[in-house]
Design a protein around this motif. Structure first.
Motif, mmCIF file in Angstrom:
data_model
loop_
_atom_site.group_PDB
_atom_site.id
_atom_site.type_symbol
_atom_site.label_atom_id
_atom_site.label_comp_id
_atom_site.label_asym_id
_atom_site.label_seq_id
_atom_site.Cartn_x
_atom_site.Cartn_y
_atom_site.Cartn_z
ATOM 1 N N LEU A 456 0.832 -1.206 0.000
ATOM 2 C CA LEU A 456 0.000 0.000 0.000
ATOM 3 C C LEU A 456 0.862 1.251 0.000
ATOM 4 C CD1 LEU A 456 -2.832 1.281 0.209
ATOM 5 C CD2 LEU A 456 -2.593 1.119 2.700
ATOM 6 N N LEU A 457 1.926 1.249 0.794
ATOM 7 C CA LEU A 457 2.782 2.429 0.889
ATOM 8 C C LEU A 457 3.467 2.737 -0.438
ATOM 9 C CD1 LEU A 457 4.458 1.923 4.392
ATOM 10 C CD2 LEU A 457 2.329 3.105 3.812
ATOM 11 N N PHE A 458 3.724 1.714 -1.255
ATOM 12 C CA PHE A 458 4.335 1.945 -2.562
ATOM 13 C C PHE A 458 3.483 2.882 -3.418
ATOM 14 C CE2 PHE A 458 6.703 -2.347 -2.414
ATOM 15 C CZ PHE A 458 7.847 -1.739 -1.924
ATOM 16 N N ALA A 459 2.176 2.967 -3.127
ATOM 17 C CA ALA A 459 1.312 3.876 -3.884
ATOM 18 C C ALA A 459 1.605 5.330 -3.563
ATOM 19 C CB ALA A 459 -0.162 3.563 -3.599
ATOM 20 N N GLY A 460 2.392 5.598 -2.536
ATOM 21 C CA GLY A 460 2.789 6.962 -2.226
ATOM 22 C C GLY A 460 4.226 7.264 -2.578
ATOM 23 N N LEU A 461 4.884 6.350 -3.279
ATOM 24 C CA LEU A 461 6.299 6.477 -3.619
ATOM 25 C C LEU A 461 6.431 6.777 -5.102
ATOM 26 C CD1 LEU A 461 9.281 5.919 -2.542
ATOM 27 C CD2 LEU A 461 8.963 3.600 -3.442
ATOM 28 N N LYS A 462 7.160 7.828 -5.454
ATOM 29 C CA LYS A 462 7.389 8.134 -6.864
ATOM 30 C C LYS A 462 8.176 6.996 -7.495
ATOM 31 C CE LYS A 462 7.580 13.195 -6.552
ATOM 32 N NZ LYS A 462 8.431 14.383 -6.805
ATOM 33 N N SER A 463 7.538 6.263 -8.380
ATOM 34 C CA SER A 463 8.188 5.102 -8.966
ATOM 35 C C SER A 463 7.551 4.786 -10.312
ATOM 36 C CB SER A 463 8.056 3.883 -8.044
ATOM 37 O OG SER A 463 6.693 3.608 -7.765
ATOM 38 N N ARG A 464 8.256 4.004 -11.088
ATOM 39 C CA ARG A 464 7.798 3.617 -12.413
ATOM 40 C C ARG A 464 6.517 2.771 -12.301
ATOM 41 N NH1 ARG A 464 10.220 3.467 -17.382
ATOM 42 N NH2 ARG A 464 9.663 1.766 -18.788
ATOM 43 N N HIS A 465 5.612 2.977 -13.242
ATOM 44 C CA HIS A 465 4.333 2.272 -13.273
ATOM 45 C C HIS A 465 3.517 2.491 -12.003
ATOM 46 C CE1 HIS A 465 6.038 -0.107 -16.722
ATOM 47 N NE2 HIS A 465 4.845 0.238 -17.160
ATOM 48 N N TYR A 493 4.355 8.257 4.276
ATOM 49 C CA TYR A 493 3.816 7.641 3.069
ATOM 50 C C TYR A 493 2.356 7.256 3.241
ATOM 51 C CZ TYR A 493 8.423 7.487 0.956
ATOM 52 O OH TYR A 493 9.615 7.849 0.399
ATOM 53 N N LEU A 494 2.007 6.717 4.408
ATOM 54 C CA LEU A 494 0.627 6.288 4.622
ATOM 55 C C LEU A 494 -0.335 7.461 4.516
ATOM 56 C CD1 LEU A 494 -1.412 4.133 5.288
ATOM 57 C CD2 LEU A 494 -0.873 4.414 7.716
#
Length: 978
Positions: A456-465, A493-494
């Motif tokens: 879930l936290l990856f949805a707040g991280l600037k990243s590819r795709h 991030y949350l």
């Protein structure tokens, strides 16, 4: 099938001449190729099918809300954008890459320089960015749009390979027009071909007569993200040569036949579409969770169901209730109601650790099987963490899913973790680990997911795709468990993710037994806020931060005002007597000798693995090896799972547990005993820790009723008692042991001691009453006001300053790669993930991006015999089919058999913090790479390829980076200085 305006002969019927030679895909092995028009047609058709049969209703509704024609307009727009997404391939910069196909185009007047002559300039015009430029130009010159109006639509084309273009890239391309059209006589031919394709798509997919009205639309950024993600999915499906074969093999089939065959082969499960469940809370819980005869739904569960049904619309609900009150079941019941009301197509259950994710997964499966219509349903499910393939429940789903489509991400090919058998799963509820949804960028698109909160936290991280991660969460109800367990770094991030979930109108359920009031307010404001929240008075949320009721429900809708509910506590309650004891092993051994004179089961929780092992050694000398069990994080994966299962089997609830020890028994554990283990002990000894975690540990004490007034427990242990140690209590200010300070910091330990002080005072103390005292203790420990005696003030002030600096440092470092809040409506997503981290995935490096932890080393533990041969470790139990796993030979000359390799991979181990410091880590990696087996580094060896191998000798010992390592099945890894 693809919308109004569709011609009888499809896109091909609208095209003629040079445009038919423009290519989109080429296979160097077979020399097969695919015309651009065909790939555009395939992609548009897939987008239409995804919209109609796969995209959750809530996502369709949100996109439709941004357009004047609602969902009908939204479907047209999605199909059209999927159709034109590769228009940038109709450029010299792209077409020059394959000589024989470029020559065919050249013969039709589409002249271009060779790939070599264009040289590095080609990198200025990747086909996504080129497509964005061509589509924008077409909208401006042919339909009168302004530059500002086009960007919010064309960025979908520009970002379809995972990264929306940045303004600098767009400006650079404008200076190199020759990359879009070769100068000279052929320039007009290139322009005609590009316009012909765009005109044909506009007519074929029914958007030409909508463009004038869309020109005034301001697409919200969340809608731009979802459209981008949908186009990416359509492109990935249409780019799969197994589904959509290249020419000349497939040249004879009609478009309709081609698409129908591909869709049958893909066989994607449809989203969950629940009806609003009927009946009251008692009926709902009885049907979904199989309540025992006579069992009543608990007040907090009943209140959560009622609140979910009466909210203006589904939003965020925070459920605070004691341990063991059934918060998980309440969350699933609320999720079903929220999904029915919002059009969500699944559930994401986010938990703090892999172990808690593994524990949740079978509960999720059991709930799915009990849903209405489960006997006819087919759900895609996922266990989302890096070692999910080693989980037996998930592995069985993967083995039994009979889908043979093996798809890869177009721009990042990856091998699937397994190839399915011919078996199919029987009802009820065909739970499918679908083959196409297995790539690391697609897996979260599964309808039902249990996994670590990192996902879930990856949805707040600037990243590819990143758009794919947003599509995955935008279509679900999100449940966040153990919300108190996340530090400042993760909370940065949350909170940002919650702001986006609010923008997507995603229903969210947050669970905690021990949530600080200030943190509750931050969660609620993050979800409800965004731009609208900033404009509202903060006073609306003061009550959320001041509420001290317990249990407590807090609810808010996007942009709405919070609502508080205070359900009655259940009749369950425990009074816990607190006592301070000296931090001396001799004192502990003597005390437990007295306490266990009449039998009993004790849990001793230490804050570091070193203290666990030292304590266990001392206790075994008095009580015997067979009466002391060790549990901590430094066990290999398979042993850690076995430990959890053994603890549940012996110390679990009455009626479920087997073989609860009749003789005195002591479990010495680290923090692994705090969460998601339904275990029950007669006495608790714990190191001082933050008060919320100490309360979690108390939740393992007298957790269940054992006879009337606990008369089935030993007489001496029928009153719940918690002995608190790990502190020099004789000092002027309590002095926690160094290891505890390293883990938690002095501030939180002193605040905990201060909050607990009234329960320690000699002659005036009273028990901690659970659940009544949970909220007062937590709020006391987590507010900024004074606490403790006046003589503690200087030490507490110094500790607080260190804590503030630490939190500020965490927040600052987390913000570096954190996604921005959604911008104003109509602002294109240009530069959305600029200066990001590249790819984000569930590896040790990926997890470190959203957790403030040192990068750790993970190894696979094997045994090395005296002759140098390698085997799996000798104590592994047989698998569930009775196959031997222990002592299997691991050949260095070839890839081991699958069962052997999987058995070895199940012995993964994360090395402790000693190996996370730069110089030690570098030295350890260098030494571990000495056992490099080339035969295992092939694509068919996914279990062992790329793994660091730690080989133990026949005494289960080794040396690494200046440390001596010893491993045992009973005690796990012990590290000492060499």
């Amino acid at each position: 099938m693809t919308g109004e305006g569709k011609s009888s002969s499809g896109l091909r019927g609208r095209l003629d001449g040079p445009v038919l030679t423009v290519w989109a895909k080429h296979d160097r092995d077979s020399d097969g190729w695919l015309p651009l028009w065909r790939h555009m047609e395939d992609s548009a058709a897939v987008a239409g099918l995804l919209w109609d049969t796969w995209l959750p209703a809530g996502v369709r509704r949100l996109i439709g809300s941004a357009l004047p024609g609602g969902e009908q307009d939204a479907r047209r727009l999605a199909v059209w954008l999927a159709g034109v997404h590769d228009i940038g391939k109709a450029t010299p910069a792209f077409a020059c890459q394959v000589d024989q196909l470029a020559n065919r185009m050249d013969a039709q007047g589409l002249e271009m320089r060779s790939q070599q002559s264009i040289g590095p300039d080609r990198r200025i015009a990747p086909h996504g960015l080129a497509g964005q430029a061509l589509l924008g130009e077409w909208l401006q010159e042919r339909h009168g749009w302004t530059v500002k109006q086009t960007g919010q639509f064309t960025v979908v084309v520009g970002g379809h390979h995972g990264v929306p273009p940045e303004p600098g890239q767009i400006a650079a391309l404008h200076k190199h027009g020759q990359l879009l059209r070769t100068p000279g006589p052929s320039r007009a031919v290139w322009r005609r071909v590009q316009d012909e394709l765009l005109d044909a798509c506009a007519d074929e997919y029914g958007v030409r007569d909508r463009l004038d009205e869309w020109r005034s639309v301001k697409l919200p950024q969340p809608v731009q993200v979802l459209l981008t993600a949908l186009v990416i999915v359509a492109d990935w499906v249409a780019s799969n040569a197994d589904l959509f074969p290249y020419f000349p093999q497939d040249v004879a089939r009609s478009s309709e036949e081609r698409v129908a065959a591909a869709w049958r082969g893909l066989d994607l499960p449809a989203p969950w579409c629940p009806d609003d469940p009927e009946g009251d809370a008692q009926e709902l819980f009885a049907s979904r969770f199989g309540l025992p005869p006579g069992a009543k739904v608990r007040p907090v569960q009943e209140a959560a169901v009622e609140l979910a049904r009466t909210m203006d619309e589904p939003g965020l609900m925070v459920i605070e209730a004691p341990m063991g009150e059934g918060k998980t079941e309440a969350a699933l019941a609320v999720a079903e109601i929220f999904a029915a009301r919002s059009g969500a197509g699944g559930v994401l259950f986010a938990l703090p650790t892999m172990a808690t994710g593994n524990a949740m997964f079978p509960r999720l499966l059991d709930w799915l099987k009990r849903l209405p219509g489960a006997e006819d349903a087919r759900y895609s499910v996922l266990l989302a963490h890096s070692k999910a393939a080693l989980n037996e429940d998930f592995a069985e789903l993967m083995r039994e899913s009979g889908h043979r489509i093996i798809a890869v991400d177009v721009d990042a090919p990856e091998e699937p973790l397994w190839r399915p058998s011919d078996k199919t799963r029987s009802a009820p509820a065909e739970l499918v680990a679908h083959a196409w949804l297995r790539g690391r960028k697609k897996a979260m698109l599964s309808s039902f997911v249990a996994g670590t909160v990192d996902q879930l936290l990856f949805a707040g991280l600037k990243s590819r795709h990143l758009a794919m991660r947003h599509l995955a969460v935008a279509g679900k109800v999100v449940v966040i468990d153990e919300a108190h367990a996340y530090d400042t770094y993760m909370s940065v991030y949350l909170d940002r993710v919650l702001s986006w979930l609010g923008a997507y109108r995603v229903p969210v359920v947050v669970l905690s037994a021990t949530l600080p009031a200030g943190r509750r307010r931050e969660l609620v404001e993050a979800y409800a806020g965004g731009k609208a929240g900033a404009a509202r008075s903060a006073a609306e949320f003061e009550a959320v931060g001041e509420a001290r009721a317990y249990p407590l429900l807090t609810a808010v809708t996007p942009g709405g005002e919070p609502v508080l509910r205070s359900p009655e506590a259940s009749a369950r309650g425990t009074d816990v007597i607190l006592e301070r004891i000296d931090d001396s092993l001799d004192a502990l051994v003597d005390r437990l000798t007295d306490e266990l004179d009449g039998g009993g089961c004790v849990l001793v929780v230490r804050n570091t693995v070193r203290r666990v092992l030292e304590t266990a050694q001392a206790l075994r000398a008095r009580f015997g090896d067979e009466n002391v069990t060790v549990a901590h994080s430094c066990f290999i994966d398979v042993d850690r799972a076995a430990k959890d299962a053994d603890l549940l089997k012996r110390f679990g609830p009455p009626g479920k547990a087997e073989n609860r020890p009749a003789e005195p028994h002591i479990v010495v554990a680290s923090q692994v005993a705090e969460q998601s283990l339904d275990v029950d002990f007669d006495l608790l000894v714990t190191d001082l820790c933050p008060v919320d975690l100490l309360l979690q540990r108390m939740g393992r004490l007298h957790r269940h009723q054992r006879g009337e007034r606990q008369h089935e427990r030993p007489e001496r242990l029928r009153r719940a008692r918690c002995l608190v140690t790990g502190v020099d209590w004789t000092a002027d200010v309590p002095a926690p042991v160094r290891g505890s300070v390293a883990v938690y910091g002095a501030h939180m330990l002193l605040r905990s001691a201060a909050a607990l002080l009234p329960h320690f005072e000699e002659g005036h103390s009273r028990p901690v009453r659970l659940p009544e005292d949970i909220s007062p203790l937590v709020q006391t420990a987590y507010t900024d006001g004074p606490a403790g005696p006046e003589s503690w003030a200087p030490a507490m002030a110094e500790a607080f300053e260190q804590y503030e600096r630490h939190c500020a440092d965490q927040a600052g470092r987390a913000a570096v790669f954190r996604l921005e809040e959604a911008g104003r409506d109509g602002k294109p997503l240009f530069g959305w993930v600029a200066a990001g981290v590249g790819d984000a995935d569930d590896t040790r490096t990926g997890r470190a991006q959203v957790r403030d932890s040192r990068e750790s080393l993970e190894v696979v533990v094997v045994q090395q015999r005296a002759d140098g041969s390698l085997t799996t470790v000798p104590w592994l139990a047989p698998d569930r089919h009775g196959n031997r796993l222990a002592g299997l030979e691991l050949s260095r000359d070839q890839v081991p058999p699958t069962r052997t390799a999987r058995a070895a991979a199940s012995c993964g181990l994360r090395l402790p913090i000693q190996f996370s410091y730069a110089e030690v880590m570098d030295r350890a990696i260098e030494e571990l790479e000495g056992l490099y087996v080339p035969a295992w580094q092939v694509k068919d060896s996914h279990w062992l390829s790329g793994q660091l191998i730690l080989a133990l000798d026949e005494d289960c010992q080794t040396r690494l980076a200046g440390f001596s390592l010893r491993y045992s099945e009973s005690d796990g890894l012990e590290v000492t200085s060499a």
